[in-house]
Design a protein around this motif. Structure first.
Motif, mmCIF file in Angstrom:
data_model
loop_
_atom_site.group_PDB
_atom_site.id
_atom_site.type_symbol
_atom_site.label_atom_id
_atom_site.label_comp_id
_atom_site.label_asym_id
_atom_site.label_seq_id
_atom_site.Cartn_x
_atom_site.Cartn_y
_atom_site.Cartn_z
ATOM 1 N N ILE A 119 0.837 -1.206 0.000
ATOM 2 C CA ILE A 119 0.000 0.000 0.000
ATOM 3 C C ILE A 119 0.867 1.250 0.000
ATOM 4 O O ILE A 119 0.595 2.183 -0.755
ATOM 5 C CB ILE A 119 -0.992 -0.043 1.184
ATOM 6 N N PRO A 120 1.946 1.321 0.780
ATOM 7 C CA PRO A 120 2.798 2.515 0.705
ATOM 8 C C PRO A 120 3.366 2.755 -0.706
ATOM 9 O O PRO A 120 3.452 3.897 -1.155
ATOM 10 C CB PRO A 120 3.917 2.235 1.719
ATOM 11 N N GLU A 121 3.747 1.686 -1.409
ATOM 12 C CA GLU A 121 4.258 1.850 -2.777
ATOM 13 C C GLU A 121 3.156 2.403 -3.683
ATOM 14 O O GLU A 121 3.400 3.304 -4.495
ATOM 15 C CB GLU A 121 4.769 0.517 -3.323
ATOM 16 N N ALA A 122 1.949 1.872 -3.566
ATOM 17 C CA ALA A 122 0.842 2.371 -4.380
ATOM 18 C C ALA A 122 0.536 3.827 -4.059
ATOM 19 O O ALA A 122 0.313 4.646 -4.971
ATOM 20 C CB ALA A 122 -0.400 1.505 -4.143
ATOM 21 N N MET A 123 0.530 4.180 -2.776
ATOM 22 C CA MET A 123 0.248 5.558 -2.376
ATOM 23 C C MET A 123 1.351 6.510 -2.860
ATOM 24 O O MET A 123 1.072 7.647 -3.235
ATOM 25 C CB MET A 123 0.086 5.642 -0.852
ATOM 26 N N GLU A 124 2.593 6.041 -2.899
ATOM 27 C CA GLU A 124 3.689 6.875 -3.410
ATOM 28 C C GLU A 124 3.507 7.158 -4.893
ATOM 29 O O GLU A 124 3.819 8.242 -5.373
ATOM 30 C CB GLU A 124 5.047 6.225 -3.132
ATOM 31 N N ARG A 125 3.008 6.181 -5.628
ATOM 32 C CA ARG A 125 2.734 6.402 -7.049
ATOM 33 C C ARG A 125 1.680 7.496 -7.229
ATOM 34 O O ARG A 125 1.788 8.338 -8.118
ATOM 35 C CB ARG A 125 2.281 5.113 -7.723
ATOM 36 N N ILE A 126 0.667 7.477 -6.383
ATOM 37 C CA ILE A 126 -0.373 8.515 -6.458
ATOM 38 C C ILE A 126 0.221 9.865 -6.072
ATOM 39 O O ILE A 126 -0.033 10.887 -6.727
ATOM 40 C CB ILE A 126 -1.569 8.156 -5.560
ATOM 41 N N ALA A 127 1.025 9.901 -5.015
ATOM 42 C CA ALA A 127 1.645 11.158 -4.574
ATOM 43 C C ALA A 127 2.540 11.737 -5.663
ATOM 44 O O ALA A 127 2.530 12.955 -5.913
ATOM 45 C CB ALA A 127 2.438 10.931 -3.282
ATOM 46 N N ALA A 128 3.307 10.894 -6.339
ATOM 47 C CA ALA A 128 4.187 11.370 -7.415
ATOM 48 C C ALA A 128 3.355 11.937 -8.559
ATOM 49 O O ALA A 128 3.715 12.972 -9.137
ATOM 50 C CB ALA A 128 5.075 10.228 -7.915
ATOM 51 N N LEU A 146 -3.178 -4.655 -5.750
ATOM 52 C CA LEU A 146 -1.753 -4.829 -5.506
ATOM 53 C C LEU A 146 -1.353 -6.265 -5.779
ATOM 54 O O LEU A 146 -2.178 -7.175 -5.742
ATOM 55 C CB LEU A 146 -1.429 -4.470 -4.063
ATOM 56 N N SER A 147 -0.096 -6.467 -6.019
ATOM 57 C CA SER A 147 0.410 -7.809 -6.292
ATOM 58 C C SER A 147 0.179 -8.724 -5.092
ATOM 59 O O SER A 147 0.451 -8.344 -3.958
ATOM 60 C CB SER A 147 1.899 -7.733 -6.608
ATOM 61 N N SER A 148 -0.343 -9.906 -5.348
ATOM 62 C CA SER A 148 -0.583 -10.854 -4.253
ATOM 63 C C SER A 148 0.710 -11.478 -3.745
ATOM 64 O O SER A 148 0.698 -12.200 -2.764
ATOM 65 C CB SER A 148 -1.554 -11.941 -4.702
ATOM 66 N N SER A 149 1.825 -11.178 -4.407
ATOM 67 C CA SER A 149 3.102 -11.747 -3.969
ATOM 68 C C SER A 149 3.820 -10.843 -2.972
ATOM 69 O O SER A 149 4.944 -11.110 -2.606
ATOM 70 C CB SER A 149 4.000 -11.998 -5.182
ATOM 71 N N ALA A 154 -0.504 -7.544 1.412
ATOM 72 C CA ALA A 154 -1.374 -6.409 1.107
ATOM 73 C C ALA A 154 -2.130 -6.607 -0.191
ATOM 74 O O ALA A 154 -3.165 -5.992 -0.394
ATOM 75 C CB ALA A 154 -0.546 -5.120 1.031
ATOM 76 N N GLY A 155 -1.633 -7.488 -1.058
ATOM 77 C CA GLY A 155 -2.300 -7.712 -2.329
ATOM 78 C C GLY A 155 -3.628 -8.427 -2.209
ATOM 79 O O GLY A 155 -4.377 -8.517 -3.159
ATOM 80 N N ARG A 156 -3.933 -8.911 -1.020
ATOM 81 C CA ARG A 156 -5.198 -9.589 -0.834
ATOM 82 C C ARG A 156 -6.348 -8.602 -0.635
ATOM 83 O O ARG A 156 -7.491 -8.992 -0.516
ATOM 84 C CB ARG A 156 -5.112 -10.547 0.343
ATOM 85 N N ARG A 157 -6.040 -7.335 -0.546
ATOM 86 C CA ARG A 157 -7.089 -6.321 -0.418
ATOM 87 C C ARG A 157 -6.699 -5.096 -1.221
ATOM 88 O O ARG A 157 -5.531 -4.895 -1.558
ATOM 89 C CB ARG A 157 -7.321 -5.941 1.032
ATOM 90 N N ARG A 158 -7.677 -4.302 -1.521
ATOM 91 C CA ARG A 158 -7.415 -3.043 -2.219
ATOM 92 C C ARG A 158 -7.193 -1.965 -1.177
ATOM 93 O O ARG A 158 -7.775 -2.012 -0.072
ATOM 94 C CB ARG A 158 -8.583 -2.681 -3.107
ATOM 95 N N PRO A 159 -6.371 -0.976 -1.497
ATOM 96 C CA PRO A 159 -6.154 0.119 -0.527
ATOM 97 C C PRO A 159 -7.470 0.856 -0.264
ATOM 98 O O PRO A 159 -8.345 0.943 -1.092
ATOM 99 C CB PRO A 159 -5.163 1.034 -1.233
ATOM 100 N N ASN A 160 -7.596 1.388 0.966
ATOM 101 C CA ASN A 160 -8.774 2.185 1.333
ATOM 102 C C ASN A 160 -8.637 3.588 0.806
ATOM 103 O O ASN A 160 -7.617 4.129 0.659
ATOM 104 C CB ASN A 160 -8.953 2.215 2.850
#
Length: 160
Positions: A119-128, A146-149, A154-160
């Motif tokens: 989730i932090p990696e995904a949120m950083e992409r949005i911030a950038a 997110l990747s299930s690996s 975290a890949g088992r759920r979508r970010p809030n």
């Protein structure tokens, strides 16, 4: 001289017979399908909604549709025969499942989560993307989840 004429006549006759057989044999081999699908349920999508059990393909085109016995009659020594075992074939149906308009409009500007492992990696992409965006510009996120690996799971759920 007489023997020579007889030999030439026999040779000419043999040549004519050979060419006649070749004229009949070559087109049959040339017309054999590359692939034959048999023992299936072929949805033809024709005007009568015909359902056949076999089809033959040559050079990427369907050349015959009908009963398995009829299609097997077209098979040559180089034909690949596939027994469908009752499975259904729908010729020509291709689902590439692409969102062409969205991709054309936003591919270069959307935030893509494909390959994000946390989730932090995904949120950083949005911030950038937000830092690079013009005031009032929408930020579009694609890639679903997110990747299930990811080690955190975290890949088992979508970010809030």
């Amino acid at each position: 001289m007489r023997n020579r004429s007889a030999y030439l006549a026999i040779a000419s006759l043999l040549l004519a017979i050979t060419l006649a057989f070749a004229a009949f044999a070559l087109p049959v081999a040339a017309q054999s399908p590359d692939t034959a699908l048999v023992n299936g349920k072929i949805i033809t999508l024709d005007e009568r909604s015909t359902i056949a059990e076999a089809l033959a393909v040559r050079d990427g085109a369907i050349i015959a549709v009908g009963r398995s016995a009829d299609i097997r009659g077209l098979v040559g020594p180089e034909t690949r025969v596939i027994d469908l075992g009752g499975r259904t074939v729908i010729p020509g149906l291709i689902d590439s499942h692409m969102h062409a308009i969205r991709a054309a409009l936003f591919y270069a500007t959307e935030v893509n989560w494909i390959g994000a492992h946390s989730i932090p990696e995904a949120m950083e992409r949005i911030a950038a993307a937000a830092r690079a965006a013009r005031p009032g510009q929408w930020i579009i996120v694609a890639g679903a989840g997110l990747s299930s690996s990811s080690p955190s799971g975290a890949g088992r759920r979508r970010p809030n």
